[in-house]
Design a protein around this motif. Structure first.
Motif, mmCIF file in Angstrom:
data_model
loop_
_atom_site.group_PDB
_atom_site.id
_atom_site.type_symbol
_atom_site.label_atom_id
_atom_site.label_comp_id
_atom_site.label_asym_id
_atom_site.label_seq_id
_atom_site.Cartn_x
_atom_site.Cartn_y
_atom_site.Cartn_z
ATOM 1 N N LEU A 1 0.853 -1.382 -0.166
ATOM 2 C CA LEU A 1 0.067 0.094 -0.141
ATOM 3 C C LEU A 1 0.950 1.448 0.030
ATOM 4 O O LEU A 1 0.518 2.151 -0.800
ATOM 5 C CB LEU A 1 -1.105 -0.070 1.185
ATOM 6 N N GLU A 2 1.873 1.280 0.732
ATOM 7 C CA GLU A 2 2.815 2.408 0.781
ATOM 8 C C GLU A 2 3.470 2.682 -0.465
ATOM 9 O O GLU A 2 3.647 3.669 -1.176
ATOM 10 C CB GLU A 2 4.005 2.231 1.762
ATOM 11 N N GLU A 3 3.761 1.518 -1.170
ATOM 12 C CA GLU A 3 4.455 1.463 -2.483
ATOM 13 C C GLU A 3 3.587 2.098 -3.611
ATOM 14 O O GLU A 3 3.812 2.777 -4.486
ATOM 15 C CB GLU A 3 5.124 0.235 -2.644
ATOM 16 N N ALA B 1 14.818 4.338 -2.677
ATOM 17 C CA ALA B 1 15.468 4.049 -1.372
ATOM 18 C C ALA B 1 14.353 3.389 -0.286
ATOM 19 O O ALA B 1 14.797 2.455 0.251
ATOM 20 C CB ALA B 1 16.181 5.114 -0.713
ATOM 21 N N HIS B 2 13.303 3.813 -0.385
ATOM 22 C CA HIS B 2 12.262 3.457 0.521
ATOM 23 C C HIS B 2 11.615 1.937 0.062
ATOM 24 O O HIS B 2 11.540 0.909 1.011
ATOM 25 C CB HIS B 2 10.828 4.027 0.539
ATOM 26 N N ILE B 3 11.613 1.594 -1.403
ATOM 27 C CA ILE B 3 11.280 0.399 -1.477
ATOM 28 C C ILE B 3 12.540 -0.630 -1.173
ATOM 29 O O ILE B 3 12.347 -1.893 -0.961
ATOM 30 C CB ILE B 3 10.934 0.283 -3.085
ATOM 31 N N ALA C 1 14.601 -0.441 1.246
ATOM 32 C CA ALA C 1 14.439 -0.880 2.688
ATOM 33 C C ALA C 1 13.314 -1.850 3.006
ATOM 34 O O ALA C 1 13.355 -2.688 3.772
ATOM 35 C CB ALA C 1 14.099 0.675 3.513
ATOM 36 N N HIS C 2 12.144 -1.893 2.307
ATOM 37 C CA HIS C 2 11.096 -2.622 2.411
ATOM 38 C C HIS C 2 11.652 -4.156 1.877
ATOM 39 O O HIS C 2 11.584 -5.121 2.857
ATOM 40 C CB HIS C 2 9.905 -2.277 1.383
ATOM 41 N N ASP C 3 12.326 -3.997 0.908
ATOM 42 C CA ASP C 3 13.182 -5.555 0.493
ATOM 43 C C ASP C 3 13.702 -5.953 1.433
ATOM 44 O O ASP C 3 13.688 -7.307 1.336
ATOM 45 C CB ASP C 3 13.543 -5.030 -1.031
ATOM 46 N N ARG D 1 12.648 2.087 13.793
ATOM 47 C CA ARG D 1 13.518 3.036 13.047
ATOM 48 C C ARG D 1 12.763 3.418 11.835
ATOM 49 O O ARG D 1 12.738 4.854 11.203
ATOM 50 C CB ARG D 1 14.787 2.403 12.712
ATOM 51 N N HIS D 2 12.083 2.582 11.037
ATOM 52 C CA HIS D 2 11.560 2.773 9.669
ATOM 53 C C HIS D 2 10.441 3.575 9.984
ATOM 54 O O HIS D 2 10.357 4.500 9.155
ATOM 55 C CB HIS D 2 11.295 1.418 9.206
ATOM 56 N N VAL D 3 9.764 3.315 10.739
ATOM 57 C CA VAL D 3 8.440 3.943 10.941
ATOM 58 C C VAL D 3 8.722 5.538 11.525
ATOM 59 O O VAL D 3 7.796 6.479 10.808
ATOM 60 C CB VAL D 3 7.563 3.280 12.131
ATOM 61 N N ILE E 1 11.863 6.995 7.562
ATOM 62 C CA ILE E 1 11.439 7.327 6.250
ATOM 63 C C ILE E 1 10.002 7.132 6.133
ATOM 64 O O ILE E 1 9.301 7.789 5.044
ATOM 65 C CB ILE E 1 12.247 6.335 5.182
ATOM 66 N N ASP E 2 9.287 6.381 6.913
ATOM 67 C CA ASP E 2 7.926 6.354 6.857
ATOM 68 C C ASP E 2 7.135 7.792 7.249
ATOM 69 O O ASP E 2 6.090 8.105 6.732
ATOM 70 C CB ASP E 2 7.292 5.472 7.626
ATOM 71 N N LYS E 3 7.622 8.484 8.308
ATOM 72 C CA LYS E 3 7.277 9.653 8.624
ATOM 73 C C LYS E 3 7.426 10.559 7.384
ATOM 74 O O LYS E 3 6.493 11.576 7.300
ATOM 75 C CB LYS E 3 8.217 10.247 9.829
HETATM 76 FE FE FE2 Z 1 7.746 1.996 4.595
#
Ligand code: FE2
Ligand code: FE2
Length: 121
Positions: free
Chosen positions: A47-49, A62-64, A66-68, A102-104, A107-109
């Motif tokens: 959903l974020e992607e 970069a965010h994807i 990190a998800h990977d 850390r993620h939340v 970069i999620d912020k």
């Molecule tokens: Fe994320």
């Protein structure tokens, strides 16, 4: 406490992920909790992607990535057929919870602010 500027779906899904990670460390938690973690992680990351793609978010690569990495951690856990004792699962739960925290808050912020500014929340 939730701020009015938070995106509700993102916040709620993070909460569920933290709850599943907490369940993993409970005595007697079986592999099904890991499958649940994989399934829910995919639901949330996708959903974020989806938002990142739709809004052409500049930080999406970069965010994807990190998800990977997180996806890979879960896959490696599932590939490990050895009996996963409570102590091992406790270490895993702590590691993944720290990563997710850390993620939340990192970069999620930033993504959240971008979505809010775009008016697409
Ligand atoms: Fe994320
Ligand atoms: Fe997230």
């Amino acid at each position: 406490m939730r701020k009015t500027s938070d995106i509700i779906w993102q916040d709620a899904q993070h909460q569920v992920l933290f709850e599943i990670l907490d369940q993993i460390r409970q005595p007697g938690a079986g592999r099904h909790v890991l499958y649940q973690l994989r399934e829910y992680t995919e639901t949330h990351f996708s959903l974020e992607e989806c938002y990142m793609e739709k809004l052409r978010y500049p930080g999406r690569d970069a965010h994807i990535r990190a998800h990977d990495l997180f996806r890979q951690e879960i896959e490696q856990l599932l590939e490990n057929e050895a009996e996963q004792d409570t102590q091992f699962m406790d270490v895993i739960s702590t590691f993944l919870t720290e990563w997710l925290t850390r993620h939340v808050f990192g970069i999620d912020k930033q993504l959240e602010l971008f979505i809010l500014e775009s008016g697409a929340a």
